[in-house]
Design a protein around this motif. Sequence first.
Motif, PDB file in Angstrom:
ATOM      1  N   HIS A 184       0.866  -1.176   0.000  1.00 51.19           N
ATOM      2  CA  HIS A 184       0.000   0.000   0.000  1.00 51.19           C
ATOM      3  C   HIS A 184       0.905   1.229   0.000  1.00 51.19           C
TER       4      HIS A 184
ATOM      5  N   VAL B  14      -3.308  12.620   4.059  1.00 54.61           N
ATOM      6  CA  VAL B  14      -3.222  12.139   2.680  1.00 54.61           C
ATOM      7  C   VAL B  14      -4.225  12.941   1.858  1.00 54.61           C
TER       8      VAL B  14
ATOM      9  N   LEU C 257       1.367   7.729  -9.201  1.00 56.25           N
ATOM     10  CA  LEU C 257       1.252   8.321  -7.867  1.00 56.25           C
ATOM     11  C   LEU C 257       2.597   8.810  -7.326  1.00 56.25           C
TER      12      LEU C 257
ATOM     13  N   TRP D 134      -5.124  10.044  -2.652  1.00 57.67           N
ATOM     14  CA  TRP D 134      -3.783   9.819  -3.211  1.00 57.67           C
ATOM     15  C   TRP D 134      -3.130   8.611  -2.560  1.00 57.67           C
ATOM     16  N   ALA D 135      -3.699   7.439  -2.809  1.00 54.25           N
ATOM     17  CA  ALA D 135      -3.210   6.194  -2.225  1.00 54.25           C
ATOM     18  C   ALA D 135      -3.610   5.040  -3.138  1.00 54.25           C
ATOM     19  N   THR D 136      -2.850   3.944  -3.072  1.00 51.69           N
ATOM     20  CA  THR D 136      -3.170   2.802  -3.933  1.00 51.69           C
ATOM     21  C   THR D 136      -4.441   2.093  -3.485  1.00 51.69           C
ATOM     22  N   HIS D 137      -4.771   2.212  -2.192  1.00 48.59           N
ATOM     23  CA  HIS D 137      -5.990   1.594  -1.651  1.00 48.59           C
ATOM     24  C   HIS D 137      -6.705   2.629  -0.789  1.00 48.59           C
ATOM     25  N   VAL D 138      -8.014   2.735  -0.977  1.00 50.00           N
ATOM     26  CA  VAL D 138      -8.777   3.775  -0.277  1.00 50.00           C
ATOM     27  C   VAL D 138      -9.990   3.148   0.407  1.00 50.00           C
TER      28      VAL D 138
ATOM     29  N   GLU E   6       0.914   5.507  -0.105  1.00 52.31           N
ATOM     30  CA  GLU E   6       0.099   6.716   0.010  1.00 52.31           C
ATOM     31  C   GLU E   6       1.004   7.942   0.031  1.00 52.31           C
TER      32      GLU E   6
ATOM     33  N   GLY F  19      -7.727  11.824   1.119  1.00 52.48           N
ATOM     34  CA  GLY F  19      -7.480  10.385   1.187  1.00 52.48           C
ATOM     35  C   GLY F  19      -7.315   9.665  -0.137  1.00 52.48           C
TER      36      GLY F  19
ATOM     37  N   THR G 170      -6.983   9.024  -9.515  1.00 53.22           N
ATOM     38  CA  THR G 170      -7.342  10.120  -8.629  1.00 53.22           C
ATOM     39  C   THR G 170      -6.775  11.357  -9.318  1.00 53.22           C
TER      40      THR G 170
END
Length: 343
Positions: A6, A65, A320, A99-103, A8, A97, A42
Amino acid sequence: MHTGEHVEIVLPGKVEPEGLEIRHADVPAAGPGQALIRMEATGVSYAEQQMRRGRYFDQPPFPFVPGYDVVGTVLATGEGVRPGLVGTRVAAMLKVGGWATHVLVDAADVVPVPDGVGAAEAETLVLNGLTAWQMLHRKARVRAGQTIVVHGASGGVGSVLVQLARAAGVRVIGTSSARHHDSLRAFGVTPIDYRTEDVAARVRELAPGGVDAVFDHVGGRSVVDSWRLLAPGGTLVSYGTASTRDAQGSKQWPVLKILGRVWTWNVLPNGRRAYFFNAWAGRAISKSRFRARLHADLTEVFAALQRGDITPRIAARLPLTRVADAMRLAESGTVTGKVVLTP
């Protein structure tokens, strides 16, 4: 990127784009009522540009984030979530929130993205499309045959707004710098160069009786000029304070000043109306009503995209980890459309 990883992006404080931090962690687990989304797109919106300067009206405390909205596929859901959501592509508006691979999101907040619509295309229309749709149809309530002025007609919100307005049979006058005029004409918009032309005089030439609505993202003095362009019964929708992005001093004051003007204008007996639009307004009053509207309106925007009423504009797609470059590009004012971040 294997499932267990993950990534972020953290905004640690008021920093230059290079000061954004890349953090690795475990993939979060979905709790009751939640959905875990694998991010596919995103974006960098104006809100993050203000947050980076510590100038966002409703600034979250550092560190956090950023990422106002997200599009991705649901990987897992917690207990109490309707079955069938896993494996579907959805959009969600988060404020922070993304800007992360998993949200992780409340499952009740997700909106299905129709089949055949790409993640990056959908991403350009979550915050911007929702804002444009609600200002046009919920605030100004435009009707076919009316005339409107859209400031910043080639911007993220402006470009969607002009296309939705044209699809509704509305005549559109749009301000932008000259290099965007050809693309505006292609949408059926009458362009005005705000740098070289007297905007007010030109609008009066095109609409001697005034216009039915003005959409203003500039704030400051501009809202006063915008108000004066309205016909009786017209609506001003102010939705930003772009003119004060790099200003010092209170971040609330530019907004409060507009709110004061709006209140004063609305008590005048001339049938004109002014609104200060914020996509989050109403959430604190009624979460369920806010969700229902967001769901209905974003579904309308995606349907307009499928019909071909809107052409999404992706300025660039960057991974990202290149968020600093993405932010610089978005803030440069040289690109058309949305800067999209992908995993």
